[in-house]
Design a protein around this motif. Structure first.
Motif, PDB file in Angstrom:
ATOM      1  N   ILE A  22       0.863  -1.179   0.000  1.00 40.21           N
ATOM      2  CA  ILE A  22       0.000   0.000   0.000  1.00 40.21           C
ATOM      3  C   ILE A  22       0.901   1.232   0.000  1.00 40.21           C
ATOM      4  O   ILE A  22       1.765   1.370   0.864  1.00 40.21           O
ATOM      5  CB  ILE A  22      -0.913   0.026   1.240  1.00 40.21           C
ATOM      6  CG1 ILE A  22      -1.759  -1.246   1.321  1.00 40.21           C
ATOM      7  CG2 ILE A  22      -1.788   1.274   1.227  1.00 40.21           C
ATOM      8  CD1 ILE A  22      -2.492  -1.408   2.643  1.00 40.21           C
ATOM      9  N   VAL A  23       0.699   2.115  -0.983  1.00 46.29           N
ATOM     10  CA  VAL A  23       1.468   3.352  -1.066  1.00 46.29           C
ATOM     11  C   VAL A  23       0.473   4.500  -0.970  1.00 46.29           C
ATOM     12  O   VAL A  23      -0.327   4.727  -1.870  1.00 46.29           O
ATOM     13  CB  VAL A  23       2.265   3.436  -2.387  1.00 46.29           C
ATOM     14  CG1 VAL A  23       3.135   4.688  -2.395  1.00 46.29           C
ATOM     15  CG2 VAL A  23       3.101   2.181  -2.600  1.00 46.29           C
ATOM     16  N   THR A  52       9.983   6.070  -1.111  1.00 46.27           N
ATOM     17  CA  THR A  52      10.236   4.949  -0.201  1.00 46.27           C
ATOM     18  C   THR A  52       9.748   3.644  -0.808  1.00 46.27           C
ATOM     19  O   THR A  52      10.419   2.614  -0.748  1.00 46.27           O
ATOM     20  CB  THR A  52       9.551   5.190   1.160  1.00 46.27           C
ATOM     21  OG1 THR A  52      10.021   6.420   1.698  1.00 46.27           O
ATOM     22  CG2 THR A  52       9.824   4.061   2.132  1.00 46.27           C
ATOM     23  N   ALA A  53       8.578   3.673  -1.423  1.00 50.33           N
ATOM     24  CA  ALA A  53       8.026   2.460  -2.043  1.00 50.33           C
ATOM     25  C   ALA A  53       8.935   1.949  -3.150  1.00 50.33           C
ATOM     26  O   ALA A  53       9.158   0.739  -3.257  1.00 50.33           O
ATOM     27  CB  ALA A  53       6.633   2.752  -2.586  1.00 50.33           C
ATOM     28  N   LEU A  54       9.480   2.848  -3.957  1.00 46.41           N
ATOM     29  CA  LEU A  54      10.385   2.422  -5.036  1.00 46.41           C
ATOM     30  C   LEU A  54      11.661   1.793  -4.476  1.00 46.41           C
ATOM     31  O   LEU A  54      12.168   0.821  -5.018  1.00 46.41           O
ATOM     32  CB  LEU A  54      10.733   3.610  -5.937  1.00 46.41           C
ATOM     33  CG  LEU A  54       9.653   4.014  -6.921  1.00 46.41           C
ATOM     34  CD1 LEU A  54      10.011   5.342  -7.592  1.00 46.41           C
ATOM     35  CD2 LEU A  54       9.425   2.926  -7.956  1.00 46.41           C
ATOM     36  N   THR A  74       6.534  12.770  -5.576  1.00 50.22           N
ATOM     37  CA  THR A  74       6.266  11.873  -6.700  1.00 50.22           C
ATOM     38  C   THR A  74       4.846  11.359  -6.575  1.00 50.22           C
ATOM     39  O   THR A  74       4.498  10.724  -5.590  1.00 50.22           O
ATOM     40  CB  THR A  74       7.258  10.697  -6.698  1.00 50.22           C
ATOM     41  OG1 THR A  74       8.587  11.211  -6.754  1.00 50.22           O
ATOM     42  CG2 THR A  74       7.028   9.788  -7.871  1.00 50.22           C
ATOM     43  N   ASN A  75       4.029  11.626  -7.581  1.00 53.20           N
ATOM     44  CA  ASN A  75       2.640  11.159  -7.505  1.00 53.20           C
ATOM     45  C   ASN A  75       2.547   9.719  -8.015  1.00 53.20           C
ATOM     46  O   ASN A  75       3.541   9.131  -8.459  1.00 53.20           O
ATOM     47  CB  ASN A  75       1.690  12.098  -8.256  1.00 53.20           C
ATOM     48  CG  ASN A  75       1.890  12.085  -9.750  1.00 53.20           C
ATOM     49  OD1 ASN A  75       2.132  11.056 -10.381  1.00 53.20           O
ATOM     50  ND2 ASN A  75       1.786  13.256 -10.352  1.00 53.20           N
ATOM     51  N   GLY A  76       1.366   9.153  -7.935  1.00 50.43           N
ATOM     52  CA  GLY A  76       1.171   7.759  -8.296  1.00 50.43           C
ATOM     53  C   GLY A  76       1.506   7.428  -9.735  1.00 50.43           C
ATOM     54  O   GLY A  76       2.074   6.372 -10.021  1.00 50.43           O
ATOM     55  N   LEU A  77       1.179   8.326 -10.660  1.00 51.09           N
ATOM     56  CA  LEU A  77       1.491   8.077 -12.068  1.00 51.09           C
ATOM     57  C   LEU A  77       2.993   8.113 -12.313  1.00 51.09           C
ATOM     58  O   LEU A  77       3.530   7.287 -13.060  1.00 51.09           O
ATOM     59  CB  LEU A  77       0.764   9.084 -12.957  1.00 51.09           C
ATOM     60  CG  LEU A  77      -0.753   8.953 -12.968  1.00 51.09           C
ATOM     61  CD1 LEU A  77      -1.376  10.069 -13.800  1.00 51.09           C
ATOM     62  CD2 LEU A  77      -1.187   7.599 -13.488  1.00 51.09           C
TER      63      LEU A  77
END
Length: 90
Positions: A22-23, A52-54, A74-77
């Motif tokens: 989940i991000v 962080t997710a990347l 950084t947005n979701g896209l």
């Protein structure tokens, strides 16, 4: 059926407990989703931002990513661009 979150749907992965990442920058959203998913037997990882997710993506590759599109930084896209370009995920 659109979407599947019951025990009958766990066969989408060969892992004993599929991992869902989940991000989201809203911790309340993460808590809600994580509680629902963990009750269904999924392992849950989370990040409060796309960067962080990347960084964690290669350490713990998830079976599914639930992603907020509207995050600061950084947005979701934008998060999706390097994943789509990486041959590991194609």
């Amino acid at each position: 059926m659109y979407g599947c979150f019951g025990p009958q749907c766990k066969d989408f992965s060969l892992a004993p407990n599929p991992t869902i990442s989940i991000v989201d920058d809203q911790i309340d959203n993460i808590k809600l989703l994580a509680g629902l998913l963990e009750n269904q037997g999924y392992s849950v990882a989370y990040a409060l931002d796309a960067e962080t997710a990347l960084q964690r993506l290669h350490l713990l590759p998830p079976d599914l990513i639930l992603l907020d599109l509207f995050m600061p930084g950084t947005n979701g896209l934008e998060f999706c661009e390097p994943i789509k370009a990486d041959p590991i995920y194609q």
